[in-house]
Design an enzyme around this catalytic site. Structure first.
Site, PDB file in Angstrom:
ATOM      1  N   LYS A  10      -9.205  76.553 -45.652  1.00  0.00           N
ATOM      2  CA  LYS A  10      -9.281  76.427 -47.105  1.00  0.00           C
ATOM      3  C   LYS A  10      -9.149  74.956 -47.530  1.00  0.00           C
ATOM      4  O   LYS A  10      -8.801  74.096 -46.709  1.00  0.00           O
ATOM      5  CB  LYS A  10      -8.194  77.303 -47.722  1.00  0.00           C
ATOM      6  N   TYR A  50     -14.235  87.082 -52.497  1.00  0.00           N
ATOM      7  CA  TYR A  50     -12.968  87.755 -52.813  1.00  0.00           C
ATOM      8  C   TYR A  50     -13.151  88.953 -53.751  1.00  0.00           C
ATOM      9  O   TYR A  50     -12.203  89.356 -54.429  1.00  0.00           O
ATOM     10  CB  TYR A  50     -11.982  86.756 -53.418  1.00  0.00           C
ATOM     11  N   PHE A  58      -3.742  87.237 -59.497  1.00  0.00           N
ATOM     12  CA  PHE A  58      -3.934  85.875 -58.969  1.00  0.00           C
ATOM     13  C   PHE A  58      -5.401  85.556 -58.678  1.00  0.00           C
ATOM     14  O   PHE A  58      -5.711  84.485 -58.162  1.00  0.00           O
ATOM     15  CB  PHE A  58      -3.090  85.672 -57.698  1.00  0.00           C
ATOM     16  N   ARG A  86      -5.935  87.024 -36.552  1.00  0.00           N
ATOM     17  CA  ARG A  86      -4.952  87.195 -37.633  1.00  0.00           C
ATOM     18  C   ARG A  86      -3.535  86.883 -37.141  1.00  0.00           C
ATOM     19  O   ARG A  86      -2.708  86.400 -37.903  1.00  0.00           O
ATOM     20  CB  ARG A  86      -5.014  88.625 -38.179  1.00  0.00           C
ATOM     21  N   ARG A 103      -0.023  79.510 -40.427  1.00  0.00           N
ATOM     22  CA  ARG A 103       0.652  79.496 -41.730  1.00  0.00           C
ATOM     23  C   ARG A 103       2.148  79.257 -41.578  1.00  0.00           C
ATOM     24  O   ARG A 103       2.777  78.626 -42.431  1.00  0.00           O
ATOM     25  CB  ARG A 103       0.383  80.804 -42.469  1.00  0.00           C
ATOM     26  N   ASN A 113      -2.510  78.694 -48.748  1.00  0.00           N
ATOM     27  CA  ASN A 113      -2.072  79.120 -47.418  1.00  0.00           C
ATOM     28  C   ASN A 113      -3.019  78.740 -46.279  1.00  0.00           C
ATOM     29  O   ASN A 113      -3.083  79.413 -45.261  1.00  0.00           O
ATOM     30  CB  ASN A 113      -1.744  80.618 -47.430  1.00  0.00           C
ATOM     31  N   HIS A 116      -8.105  81.408 -43.953  1.00  0.00           N
ATOM     32  CA  HIS A 116      -8.449  82.821 -44.150  1.00  0.00           C
ATOM     33  C   HIS A 116      -9.048  83.368 -42.865  1.00  0.00           C
ATOM     34  O   HIS A 116      -9.783  82.668 -42.179  1.00  0.00           O
ATOM     35  CB  HIS A 116      -9.493  82.950 -45.270  1.00  0.00           C
ATOM     36  N   GLU A 127     -18.466  89.231 -44.223  1.00  0.00           N
ATOM     37  CA  GLU A 127     -18.178  87.826 -44.517  1.00  0.00           C
ATOM     38  C   GLU A 127     -19.110  86.898 -43.742  1.00  0.00           C
ATOM     39  O   GLU A 127     -19.567  85.883 -44.275  1.00  0.00           O
ATOM     40  CB  GLU A 127     -16.699  87.536 -44.231  1.00  0.00           C
TER      41      GLU A 127
END
Ligand code: CMP
Length: 144
Positions: A10, A50, A58, A86, A103, A113, A116, A127
């Site tokens: 990100k 998203y 948010f 993950r 993270r 964070n 992704h 995606e």
């Protein structure tokens, strides 16, 4: 099981100079880098990525954050890469992500964070199709 996943560094991760560190962790684990680009996305694209979160309070802040600077979009391949990826990334909330995860080591803010990763094989498929439309479906056919 041989899989592909979509991983995105990100804007905060790119701005903080964490790109090499993050790519190194996936490489050293043994995964294969199958696609990579530095890209700035616009609002409508971020909203598509998203879309499942559009009802969340948010959501607007999340979209603003993702369009605030370039991101590094990647396809990674390997055995169980969705789930294991993950684990390498760590829990969404950096207050809960273990040290040793990306993270856990590099973030303190759930809204910033760093990275992704797709949460399922089906999300990964969607995606990758969204972010890498130029790589038509050799996803699956390239898996061995
Ligand atoms: P990501 O893995 O990209 O998937 C959804 C994102 O929503 C998540 O990482 C966070 O960046 C963001 N997110 C999830 N929960 C919150 C929250 N409570 N406040 C702000 N952002 C959040």
């Amino acid at each position: 099981k041989m899989e592909q996943t979509f991983i995105m560094i990100k804007p905060d991760g790119v701005q903080r100079g964490l790109v090499g560190e993050i790519i190194g962790r996936f490489e050293k684990k043994g995964f294969y880098l199958k696609g990579l680009k530095l890209i700035s996305v616009d609002r409508s694209f971020a909203e598509k990525h998203y879309a499942d979160l559009s009802a969340k309070p948010f959501f607007n802040g999340l979209v603003e954050y993702i369009i605030s600077g370039p991101v590094v979009a990647m396809i990674w391949e390997g055995k169980n890469v969705v789930t294991t990826g993950r684990k390498i990334i760590g829990a969404t909330n950096p207050a809960e992500s273990a040290p040793g995860t990306i993270r856990g080591d590099f973030g303190i803010d759930i809204g910033r964070n760093v990275i992704h990763g797709s949460d399922s094989v089906e999300s990964a498929r969607k995606e990758i199709a969204l972010w890498f439309p130029e790589c038509p479906v050799n996803w699956q056919s390239s898996l061995h």
